[in-house]
Each structure stands twice: as structure tokens, then as C-alpha cells.
Write a protein that holds these residues in place. Sequence first.
Motif, PDB file in Angstrom:
ATOM      1  N   PHE A 158      -2.806  12.415   1.102  1.00 45.74           N
ATOM      2  CA  PHE A 158      -2.147  10.885   1.156  1.00 45.74           C
ATOM      3  C   PHE A 158      -0.981  11.330   2.022  1.00 45.74           C
ATOM      4  CE2 PHE A 158      -4.779  11.085  -2.986  1.00 45.74           C
ATOM      5  CZ  PHE A 158      -6.009  10.588  -2.097  1.00 45.74           C
TER       6      PHE A 158
ATOM      7  N   GLU B 194      -1.694   2.583  -5.351  1.00 39.72           N
ATOM      8  CA  GLU B 194      -1.327   3.921  -4.756  1.00 39.72           C
ATOM      9  C   GLU B 194      -2.620   4.758  -4.719  1.00 39.72           C
ATOM     10  OE1 GLU B 194       1.472   6.039  -3.444  1.00 39.72           O
ATOM     11  OE2 GLU B 194      -0.019   7.678  -3.758  1.00 39.72           O
TER      12      GLU B 194
ATOM     13  N   GLY C  62       8.116   2.444   5.579  1.00 38.57           N
ATOM     14  CA  GLY C  62       7.684   3.316   5.747  1.00 38.57           C
ATOM     15  C   GLY C  62       9.457   4.604   6.791  1.00 38.57           C
TER      16      GLY C  62
ATOM     17  N   CYS D  64       8.581  11.993  -2.407  1.00 45.08           N
ATOM     18  CA  CYS D  64       9.394  12.290  -3.897  1.00 45.08           C
ATOM     19  C   CYS D  64       8.544  12.405  -4.553  1.00 45.08           C
ATOM     20  CB  CYS D  64       9.915  11.175  -4.168  1.00 45.08           C
ATOM     21  SG  CYS D  64      11.372  10.676  -2.405  1.00 45.08           S
TER      22      CYS D  64
ATOM     23  N   ARG E  99      14.870  16.194  -2.391  1.00 45.13           N
ATOM     24  CA  ARG E  99      15.622  16.806  -2.741  1.00 45.13           C
ATOM     25  C   ARG E  99      16.616  16.153  -2.888  1.00 45.13           C
ATOM     26  NH1 ARG E  99      18.376  22.582  -3.651  1.00 45.13           N
ATOM     27  NH2 ARG E  99      19.247  21.806  -5.736  1.00 45.13           N
TER      28      ARG E  99
ATOM     29  N   HIS F 141      21.248  11.023   1.026  1.00 49.94           N
ATOM     30  CA  HIS F 141      22.358  10.834   1.520  1.00 49.94           C
ATOM     31  C   HIS F 141      23.397   9.923   1.369  1.00 49.94           C
ATOM     32  CE1 HIS F 141      18.883  12.772   3.634  1.00 49.94           C
ATOM     33  NE2 HIS F 141      19.743  13.939   2.861  1.00 49.94           N
TER      34      HIS F 141
ATOM     35  N   ILE G 159       0.639  -1.436   0.144  1.00 44.33           N
ATOM     36  CA  ILE G 159       0.269   0.254  -0.157  1.00 44.33           C
ATOM     37  C   ILE G 159       0.574   1.072   0.099  1.00 44.33           C
ATOM     38  CG2 ILE G 159      -2.183   1.089   1.726  1.00 44.33           C
ATOM     39  CD1 ILE G 159      -2.272  -2.402   2.058  1.00 44.33           C
TER      40      ILE G 159
ATOM     41  N   ALA H 293       9.212   3.500  -0.080  1.00 42.92           N
ATOM     42  CA  ALA H 293       9.373   2.520   1.161  1.00 42.92           C
ATOM     43  C   ALA H 293       8.428   1.835  -0.249  1.00 42.92           C
ATOM     44  CB  ALA H 293       8.546   3.074   1.780  1.00 42.92           C
TER      45      ALA H 293
END
Length: 467
Positions: free
Chosen positions: A382, A63, A412, A72, A88, A91, A39, A44
Amino acid sequence: MAMTRRRLLSAAAMTAVAPALGGRAWGAPLPREADIVVIGAGAAGIAAARRIQAANRRVIVVEAASQIGGRCLTDSATFDVPFDRGARWMHNPETNPMARLARNAGLEISAASLGQKIRIGQRNARAGETEEFLAAAVRANRAIDDASRGKADVSCASVLPKNLGDWAGTAEFVLGANATGKDLRDVSVMDKARAQDRNAAIGCRQGLGVLIARLSEQVPLALSTPASHIIWGGRDVAVATPAGKIAARAAIVTVSSNVLAAGNIKFTPEIPKRQLDAAARLSLGSYDRIALQLSGSPLGLARDDVIIEQSNSTRTALLSAHIGGSSLCVIDVAGSFGRDLSGEGEQAMVAFAVEWLTKLFGSDVAAAVKKTSATRWNASPFALGAMSVAPPGGQPSRKILTEPIGNVFLAGEATHETLWGTIDGAWESGERAAEAALRKIGALGEPATAPSRVPKQRRRGTQGKFN
Ligand SMILES: Cc1cc2nc3c(=O)[nH]c(=O)nc-3n(C[C@H](O)[C@H](O)[C@H](O)COP(=O)(O)OP(=O)(O)OC[C@H]3O[C@@H](n4cnc5c(N)ncnc54)[C@H](O)[C@@H]3O)c2cc1C
């Protein structure tokens, strides 16, 4: 059921912020069964789905939104360069799996600019003043780290050294609102101290939303298909959506902690209070971007310059100027001030950005503004916010969210103990949840004692990026 590149789109219109989806096959019916339903098609969810596919198991991602990427999200249409409305930066370039996948997919990955400056009124801080700020930030970080080893978890603000002088507000902004979406008074020292270093930032020239969409290309997924009800508790699980019900052996839920806590998805039996409380504790901070296309060079700044100001007020921001050498300048607002401002709407956000730039650069910024756009993540149904951060006492909630709920697994960014609040943490959490779900359905052996991919060491200096 083999489904490759099969996409389902129940909404008629695609928005301008979903540029990476052109040329896909749409219109296949929602499958009635899968091994695992995922979901959410954010970082993730896509990571989880790819891991399940790699184990040769059937997966479907549902989705709610009409585009892939979740927090994102790249707008490639409004300005002359991509505008990342959400994340943005990634890492840890040496170990980041997404960076490798992005390069393999032909996307351009590069390190964040080091052109960072501090304004004091209408002038740049001198080298010595910048050093003073960096020293203040290091001392603040050290105080937070020291306090995190104490018995009781407390707020970061409560342990800051009292002698940060003129740099106290700036240090609070950089370490608090700008880094986490919340003011330091709302941030746990334990959560902050456990956060891995986020200084070695790398970006994707085409945008991180484009990257996630690209990495999802082989993943079967249904857009505009919200999961409304998850029935679990028996041997199997069923996920209800407006397009029909999917029977599966396990489900992975990657919605944000705020969406989960809001009860937007019904669970039968109800989701245990332990997990629901944990999600509520890890509420999302506020972080928004105000994009201005400026004609000429009214700020006198160079490509990819990053600016903060010396300020003792929360009414401050971070500027990323001339992104990629373009006319696009982005002003980030966050924390309690950012939340109030975004609550006033896009017009007020743009007005603030113009006023703030005029205050710092003294030029007629308003006349140079050609086009604008602002995000309002708190109002985005959402997401309901930007990134999770724990209040005092809230850090253990992250681990609680990783506990399986029968054959339902949560993933997540909020579920990652050290990379919370990041796309990297979201990705890793998706892979981890997929492995747990695959193991649960007997598709994997016992867990290998694999070392964490990302090194634990995280000295958080401020020599790197501000944002
Ligand atoms: C403005 C901003 C700037 C940021 N900057 C950075 C940054 O520079 N670097 C960084 O690392 N991180 C950054 N972050 C944080 C980063 O974006 C998130 O940590 C990460 O994207 C979260 O991914 P996720 O998969 O956990 O959740 P999400 O991206 O929220 O994915 C969850 C998905 O679930 C979907 N969904 C919700 N409800 C349902 C439902 N009922 N049924 C089906 N689907 C549903 C949502 O639409 C969404 O697509 C930023 C965030 C914001 C908002």
C-alpha cells in the motif's frame, strides 16, 4: 449520518504496529453515503478528514491497511522504545500544525539531537575535517541552487563541484539518498532547490505513527477496506470497496504516487493521462530502517548520537544510536544501494548493518545483537516505496497532481511543491485538497488568498540533522 469514533475493521487481527488503536469501537457497517470520501489514512488523509469535519460535512476514510498512519508507522511493541518504521521527524517547529496538535493531545514533542558525528574509518572526524565536510556540502547545495535557475532542468549529480575531494561521496549520500531516497543522479535540481529547509527537525517521543493515529481518533474510518474502483465524471462520485460502495459528492485520493501509477485503483472514466504520467514521474525513492537492539555499549556512543561515515561508495548508511537512551540503534539505508539491499530481504539487511557497524567501530557488534527488525517499504503493497522525488524535468508534475479531476482531488506528499517527501507536506496537502473538495461541493466560499503557512525561505545548510 453522524459517525463519531466509529471504526470498522474487517480484518480480524491487529498487528503489533498499531498500538494506538486499542479501546476503539469497531464493527459499525460501512456507510453508504458521505459528503466526501477520503482514500487513505496516512497524514494527508487524516488532515483532509479533520478539515472536512471542521466544516461540518460528513466524511468517511477508507484505508487498505489494517492500521492508521500509512508511511508514518510506529512499532511500540518490539523494542523497549517506540520504533518509527517510517517518518521520524517533522520540521518547522514554530509553524508546524501537527506539533501543536500533538502537544494538545498530550504527546511529547522535542527537537532532534545535535550529537552528530562523522566516522573516518574507525575514528571520529576531527573538528577541522567536519568543517571541511560541511563546507563541501554547502558548496554542493549552492551548485544545485545555481543550476536550478538555469534554462534546463538537469540532475543534481551533473552539477556538483568537481573538487569535493574525499567528501564527494559523503555529500552525495547526505544530500541524495539520505535526504530523498534517490541518488543525486536521479534527482532534479529544480525539485531539490525548491524543497524547503528540513533541518529544524522535531520528533514525537511516542512515535509519529502514534501521533497520526491519535489525531484520527474522532475521524470515521474503515480499516482493511481498500478502495478498488472510483466512479466519477458525473455530478457525484462512487467509491467501491470489498465492504460495499459509498456514494459521495467528492473524493480525495491520498495514496502514494507509486500506488496511483500502478493502477491499483480503477477509475471510471479513466484518470487523465496527464495526472497518471505526473504520478509515474514522481516515483518513490527507497528508504528503509534496520533496527538492532544491542546489549551493552559496543559502539561506545551516547544517547541519540547520529553517525555517518566518510565514504566514496553508495554502500553506506546513517546510524541513530541509543534512541531515547535505550538499547535501540537504527541504521538507515537508502537510494540505489538501499533498494538493492532491501530487495535481498531482512536477513541481508541485518547482516549489512552488523558488518557496517563492525567496520566503523571495530567491536564485536554481532555478539551484542539481541533483537532485530527491518522495514521493506518498496515491498509494502500500500506504499510501494518511501518518498517521491522528481527526476530532471519532473518538478512541474507536482502541480499537475493538484489539478482537480472532476470531483476527485489528489493529495499526499507528492502533491506538495516544496514540502514533498515529508509528513508536513502530506498534512498540508490533505488540508488543501479538503478545502478544494469542500469548495467544489459548495461547502466553502471562494478561496481566501491565505499566505502559505510555512515560510518559503529554505537555505539548506548541513549544520542541522543528517537525516
Ligand atoms: C523509512 C521512511 C522514513 C521517512 N522519514 C521521514 C521523516 O523523518 N520526516 C518526514 O517528514 N517524512 C519522512 N518520510 C516520508 C513520510 O513518511 C511521507 O512523506 C508521509 O508519511 C506520506 O504521507 P501520505 O499521507 O502522503 O501518504 P501515505 O502515508 O502513504 O498514506 C496513504 C495511505 O493510503 C493507503 N492506501 C493505499 N492504497 C489504498 C487503497 N486502494 N484504498 C485505501 N487506502 C489505500 C495506504 O495504506 C496509506 O495508509 C519517511 C518515509 C519513509 C518510508
